[in-house]
Design an enzyme around this catalytic site. Sequence first.
Site, PDB file in Angstrom:
ATOM      1  N   GLU A 113       0.944  -1.229  -0.139  1.00 46.92           N
ATOM      2  CA  GLU A 113      -0.003  -0.099   0.101  1.00 46.92           C
ATOM      3  C   GLU A 113       0.895   1.350   0.166  1.00 46.92           C
ATOM      4  O   GLU A 113       0.503   2.304  -0.712  1.00 46.92           O
ATOM      5  CB  GLU A 113      -0.935  -0.045   1.307  1.00 46.92           C
ATOM      6  CG  GLU A 113      -1.985  -1.054   1.205  1.00 46.92           C
ATOM      7  CD  GLU A 113      -3.277  -0.663   0.601  1.00 46.92           C
ATOM      8  OE1 GLU A 113      -3.458   0.311  -0.027  1.00 46.92           O
ATOM      9  OE2 GLU A 113      -4.234  -1.454   0.854  1.00 46.92           O
ATOM     10  N   GLU A 152      -6.758   5.790  -1.370  1.00 48.77           N
ATOM     11  CA  GLU A 152      -5.624   4.678  -0.901  1.00 48.77           C
ATOM     12  C   GLU A 152      -4.648   5.099  -0.062  1.00 48.77           C
ATOM     13  O   GLU A 152      -4.012   4.188   0.602  1.00 48.77           O
ATOM     14  CB  GLU A 152      -5.048   4.197  -2.406  1.00 48.77           C
ATOM     15  CG  GLU A 152      -5.924   3.450  -3.235  1.00 48.77           C
ATOM     16  CD  GLU A 152      -6.039   1.906  -2.749  1.00 48.77           C
ATOM     17  OE1 GLU A 152      -5.419   1.461  -1.932  1.00 48.77           O
ATOM     18  OE2 GLU A 152      -7.047   1.437  -3.212  1.00 48.77           O
ATOM     19  N   GLU A 205      -7.628  -4.758  -7.344  1.00 52.26           N
ATOM     20  CA  GLU A 205      -8.580  -4.154  -6.460  1.00 52.26           C
ATOM     21  C   GLU A 205      -9.537  -5.450  -5.619  1.00 52.26           C
ATOM     22  O   GLU A 205      -9.567  -5.452  -4.506  1.00 52.26           O
ATOM     23  CB  GLU A 205      -9.560  -3.349  -7.044  1.00 52.26           C
ATOM     24  CG  GLU A 205      -8.761  -2.032  -7.254  1.00 52.26           C
ATOM     25  CD  GLU A 205      -8.247  -1.100  -6.312  1.00 52.26           C
ATOM     26  OE1 GLU A 205      -8.470  -1.478  -4.958  1.00 52.26           O
ATOM     27  OE2 GLU A 205      -7.888  -0.139  -6.616  1.00 52.26           O
ATOM     28  N   ASP A 237     -13.305  -0.091   0.841  1.00 52.70           N
ATOM     29  CA  ASP A 237     -12.704   0.780   0.029  1.00 52.70           C
ATOM     30  C   ASP A 237     -12.536  -0.159  -1.242  1.00 52.70           C
ATOM     31  O   ASP A 237     -12.607   0.170  -2.209  1.00 52.70           O
ATOM     32  CB  ASP A 237     -11.582   1.485   0.555  1.00 52.70           C
ATOM     33  CG  ASP A 237     -12.050   2.700   1.373  1.00 52.70           C
ATOM     34  OD1 ASP A 237     -12.861   2.868   1.670  1.00 52.70           O
ATOM     35  OD2 ASP A 237     -10.997   3.439   1.988  1.00 52.70           O
ATOM     36  N   HIS A 241     -13.484   0.261  -5.078  1.00 51.15           N
ATOM     37  CA  HIS A 241     -12.466   0.669  -6.098  1.00 51.15           C
ATOM     38  C   HIS A 241     -12.794  -0.376  -7.350  1.00 51.15           C
ATOM     39  O   HIS A 241     -12.536  -0.232  -8.693  1.00 51.15           O
ATOM     40  CB  HIS A 241     -11.110   0.709  -5.737  1.00 51.15           C
ATOM     41  CG  HIS A 241     -10.964   1.773  -4.743  1.00 51.15           C
ATOM     42  ND1 HIS A 241      -9.935   2.024  -3.772  1.00 51.15           N
ATOM     43  CD2 HIS A 241     -11.746   2.898  -4.629  1.00 51.15           C
ATOM     44  CE1 HIS A 241      -9.996   2.847  -3.057  1.00 51.15           C
ATOM     45  NE2 HIS A 241     -10.938   3.575  -3.497  1.00 51.15           N
TER      46      HIS A 241
HETATM   47 FE   LIG Z   1      -6.769  -0.677  -3.814  1.00 53.49          FE
HETATM   48 FE   LIG Z   2      -5.396   0.000  -0.577  1.00 53.14          FE
END
Ligand SMILES: [Fe+2]
Ligand SMILES: [Fe+2]
Length: 376
Positions: A113, A152, A205, A237, A241
């Site tokens: 991330e 993100e 994702e 999330d 996405h």
């Molecule tokens: Fe993502």
């Molecule tokens: Fe993420």
Amino acid sequence: MLMAMCSQLGTSHSWTPTQCHLNAPTKTFQKAKTTHSMPPEKKEIFKSLESWVSERVLPLAKPVEECWQPHDFLPNSTLPSDEFIDQVNDLRDRTAGLPDEYLAVLVGNMITEEALPTYQSYLNNMDGGVADETGASNNPWAIWSRSWTAEENRHGDLLKTYLYLTGRVDMQMVEKTIQYLIGAGMDIGTENNPYMGFVYTSFQERATFVSDGCLARLARERGDRVLSCICGTIAADEKRHEIAYERIVEKLLEVDPTETMIAISKILSGHITMPGHLMHDGRDPHLFSHFSAVAQRIGVYTVSDYINNLEFLIRQWRLEKIEGLTSEGKHAQEVVCGHVARIRRLQERADERVQKMRPTFSWISNKKKVLMFEKS
Ligand SMILES: [Fe+2]
Ligand SMILES: [Fe+2]
């Protein structure tokens, strides 16, 4: 976006850093790369979809005022010192029961991330007019990619701070790994081609959604309800996405079925390289493979998940039913729709291999060996 790939399938590139500093070449293999493979006239298609992106994709980015922020889940640093320390101690009590292997996988996800600059660059290297030409463009494609990046950015921030507070992670090694990874970039072979790029991001994702959901479940089983909530919130999330990118590919299948089917086949039927594949800590030349293996062994992201995700996308985009394809498009359709059956056969062998692996990680503090993960 994340997550560990199926290097267990035995098709990943292994690499050995020649020297452990940023200016050194980071990979020993080189192969001819295709870049900018999209025919230039296709740019018109992406231009024609701008108002559609505004209507159907941008609403999937949440307004900032409605978003959670990392501090919502962390000890409140504005409290008086003793109350803040109490909250940190509570966090440490909760995380004491997390197995080292779980922590190693969570760290690996967090590091992936944290390489977010690489992913924003990736989006901006796509052709077709979907890149952010000015850095603050009002083009809906650019607005989406900036909003996505901003959302993100909270994931790595939150996970990194939480892990720091556990006291169980060697943060210097983690930070070094992040610096190495951003310095190395990623090499995923999507040819600056937005058809391929949006297929890739759909897959990623979804992979992240699945792995974060599993991390949430395991944290709950081990008694850390806050971490479970954190991973579940991040997973939500990622799901949003995923829906955005899948929707883009669905629309591309509608307006340009052959080009889109070929892109889907190239990505889903090939080896899907994961965004953190150049992960390195200055010590372990096979760090990413080790991280992937442990993620597989404790069930956070398995070969089975990988295959299920392929099946999911094939179903989601109704690929078997797409019509209006040229002969090249029909061939791509046959290849991608038959792919899952072919790779299922490799699953057992991959499972056997990771069961035997017992890697150690520099990320885990004061431990010689990563402990076995035992289900409670
Ligand atoms: Fe993502
Ligand atoms: Fe993420």
